[in-house]
Motif scaffolding. Structure first.
Motif, PDB file in Angstrom:
ATOM      1  N   ALA A   1       0.756  -1.301   0.080  1.00 40.68           N
ATOM      2  CA  ALA A   1       0.152  -0.102  -0.104  1.00 40.68           C
ATOM      3  C   ALA A   1       0.920   1.300   0.083  1.00 40.68           C
ATOM      4  O   ALA A   1       0.620   2.242  -0.718  1.00 40.68           O
ATOM      5  CB  ALA A   1      -0.769  -0.022   1.268  1.00 40.68           C
ATOM      6  N   LEU A   2       1.923   1.221   0.723  1.00 40.88           N
ATOM      7  CA  LEU A   2       2.759   2.322   0.924  1.00 40.88           C
ATOM      8  C   LEU A   2       3.657   2.611  -0.580  1.00 40.88           C
ATOM      9  O   LEU A   2       3.622   3.892  -1.297  1.00 40.88           O
ATOM     10  CB  LEU A   2       3.965   2.384   1.885  1.00 40.88           C
ATOM     11  N   PHE A   3       4.009   1.280  -1.280  1.00 44.95           N
ATOM     12  CA  PHE A   3       4.417   1.480  -2.420  1.00 44.95           C
ATOM     13  C   PHE A   3       3.842   2.264  -3.643  1.00 44.95           C
ATOM     14  O   PHE A   3       4.249   3.067  -4.317  1.00 44.95           O
ATOM     15  CB  PHE A   3       5.056   0.265  -2.837  1.00 44.95           C
ATOM     16  N   SER A   4       2.646   1.667  -3.754  1.00 47.35           N
ATOM     17  CA  SER A   4       1.552   2.335  -4.587  1.00 47.35           C
ATOM     18  C   SER A   4       1.405   3.832  -4.288  1.00 47.35           C
ATOM     19  O   SER A   4       1.069   4.560  -5.378  1.00 47.35           O
ATOM     20  CB  SER A   4       0.136   1.485  -4.444  1.00 47.35           C
TER      21      SER A   4
ATOM     22  N   LEU B   1      11.989   6.264  -1.215  1.00 50.78           N
ATOM     23  CA  LEU B   1      11.023   5.402  -0.639  1.00 50.78           C
ATOM     24  C   LEU B   1      10.761   4.411  -1.512  1.00 50.78           C
ATOM     25  O   LEU B   1      10.429   3.198  -1.071  1.00 50.78           O
ATOM     26  CB  LEU B   1       9.819   6.314  -0.577  1.00 50.78           C
ATOM     27  N   VAL B   2      10.971   4.594  -2.919  1.00 56.47           N
ATOM     28  CA  VAL B   2      10.656   3.470  -3.993  1.00 56.47           C
ATOM     29  C   VAL B   2      11.699   2.319  -3.680  1.00 56.47           C
ATOM     30  O   VAL B   2      11.554   1.222  -3.754  1.00 56.47           O
ATOM     31  CB  VAL B   2      11.095   3.974  -5.604  1.00 56.47           C
ATOM     32  N   HIS B   3      12.987   2.693  -3.408  1.00 62.48           N
ATOM     33  CA  HIS B   3      14.004   1.689  -3.190  1.00 62.48           C
ATOM     34  C   HIS B   3      13.905   1.067  -1.826  1.00 62.48           C
ATOM     35  O   HIS B   3      14.330  -0.177  -1.581  1.00 62.48           O
ATOM     36  CB  HIS B   3      15.411   2.217  -3.320  1.00 62.48           C
TER      37      HIS B   3
ATOM     38  N   CYS C   1      10.461   8.819  -9.854  1.00 59.65           N
ATOM     39  CA  CYS C   1      11.887   8.810  -9.789  1.00 59.65           C
ATOM     40  C   CYS C   1      12.642   7.544  -9.002  1.00 59.65           C
ATOM     41  O   CYS C   1      12.184   7.073  -8.204  1.00 59.65           O
ATOM     42  CB  CYS C   1      12.156   9.990  -8.630  1.00 59.65           C
ATOM     43  N   ASP C   2      13.641   7.311 -10.031  1.00 58.59           N
ATOM     44  CA  ASP C   2      14.252   6.056  -9.315  1.00 58.59           C
ATOM     45  C   ASP C   2      15.862   6.523  -9.469  1.00 58.59           C
ATOM     46  O   ASP C   2      16.178   7.563 -10.026  1.00 58.59           O
ATOM     47  CB  ASP C   2      14.224   4.787  -9.830  1.00 58.59           C
TER      48      ASP C   2
END
Length: 324
Positions: free
Chosen positions: A72-75, A104-106, A180-181
């Motif tokens: 849920a946090l990733f989405s 946050l993505v990684h 962003c990654d």
């Protein structure tokens, strides 16, 4: 950090799907919103069931609870911005916000990988060492391991941000991605990327391939143990207890491994195809996982039916009271 370090770059532009025709922007934004909505509803349902039904307070379901929160946090980290790009034409993201999103993505990707490792550990101990399972993997042990997964996962992403943030960004500020990654950002730096990209790649491989190595070992051991069971019905019952986790793990790892292997053997994709593949393996598992839990995990399915029946009975009682 001084503004001079990135030569006045104050924001980045996310292209999303670069080759997408403008007439499809509304359709894509609606589709992404539907994916986000279903992801939140599905994972929130699992979290609610865990909170409402004490019969689900077992190590396996606590691990699933952590995975639901991570999904849920990733989405929520990735989807709202790209939805707003196609819905409202807002594709820009501030310099600081882009690095926060990258972190946050990684970070959440690393947490996800470690939680899947705990899933495999749970099934390995339950099937290959059933006599010691209850002592080896108590709820308190799972709590500690889960907290450690959320803490340890900070190491790699923090290193990426600390090393990438001070780089001089004086080239294009256009990121060919939906979020962003590390690769998307550091490709825009006006310096040699190798000293920054290679350590980040190694760290990513540790968090991806390290848990994957144990997962392969654990499920190989499980299959070997199951084949030793003489009774065919016993074999099927044992396999069914780990099939849910195996499906979820496959959805997470197989597409990622395919992309990494393809790039290393010289198979190249267009930017559009690459972005589509990454979005599929990033966003489909969080949406599909709750459905798999409720369809495949017997305790979860029974808990869902109990909650639905309870609500149905409550509504009928209210109607009867009003009519009476």
């Amino acid at each position: 950090m001084s503004e001079g370090n990135h030569s006045g770059v104050t924001e980045f532009l996310l292209t999303g799907f670069p080759g997408l025709h403008p007439q499809y922007h509304g359709l894509v934004s609606a589709l992404l919103f539907l994916v986000y909505f279903l992801t939140l509803v599905g994972n929130a349902t699992i979290i609610f069931l865990f909170a409402a039904d004490r019969r689900l307070h077992k190590p396996m379901y606590y691990i699933i609870l952590n995975l639901c929160m991570c999904d849920a946090l990733f989405s929520t980290t990735t989807l709202p911005k790209i939805i707003s790009k196609y819905w409202f034409g807002s594709g820009s993201i501030s310099f600081m916000a882009c690095f926060i999103q990258m972190y946050l993505v990684h970070y959440l990707g690393s947490v996800n990988s470690l939680i899947l490792f705990l899933m495999a550990l749970d099934r390995y101990l339950a099937i290959c060492h059933p006599l010691t399972y209850s002592n080896a993997l108590k709820m308190s042990t799972v709590h500690i391991l889960s907290v450690m997964a959320w803490i340890i996962s900070n190491v790699g992403p923090l290193m990426m941000v600390i090393r990438a943030y001070p780089l001089p960004y004086c080239a294009s500020n256009v990121i060919n991605h939906c979020y962003c990654d590390h690769i998307g950002i550091t490709l825009l730096a006006c310096t040699d990327r190798a000293p920054y990209g290679f350590p980040a790649f190694i760290m990513a491989m540790i968090f991806l391939l390290g848990p994957l190595a144990f997962i392969v070992f654990s499920y190989s051991s499980i299959i070997a143990a199951v084949l030793k069971i003489a009774d065919s019905s016993g074999r099927m019952k044992t396999l069914s207890t780990c099939s849910t986790q195996l499906i979820i793990i496959s959805l997470y790892y197989l597409p990622r491994c395919f992309v990494y292997l393809a790039s290393n053997v010289g198979l190249r994709f267009s930017v559009d195809v690459r972005v589509v593949i990454i979005m599929l393996y990033s966003l489909c598992p969080p949406m599909v996982n709750p459905l798999i839990y409720c369809l495949r995990a017997q305790d979860m399915k029974e808990s869902l039916w109990r909650q639905l029946n309870k609500r149905s009975i409550s509504q009928k009682t209210q109607v009867s009271a009003v009519c009476g």
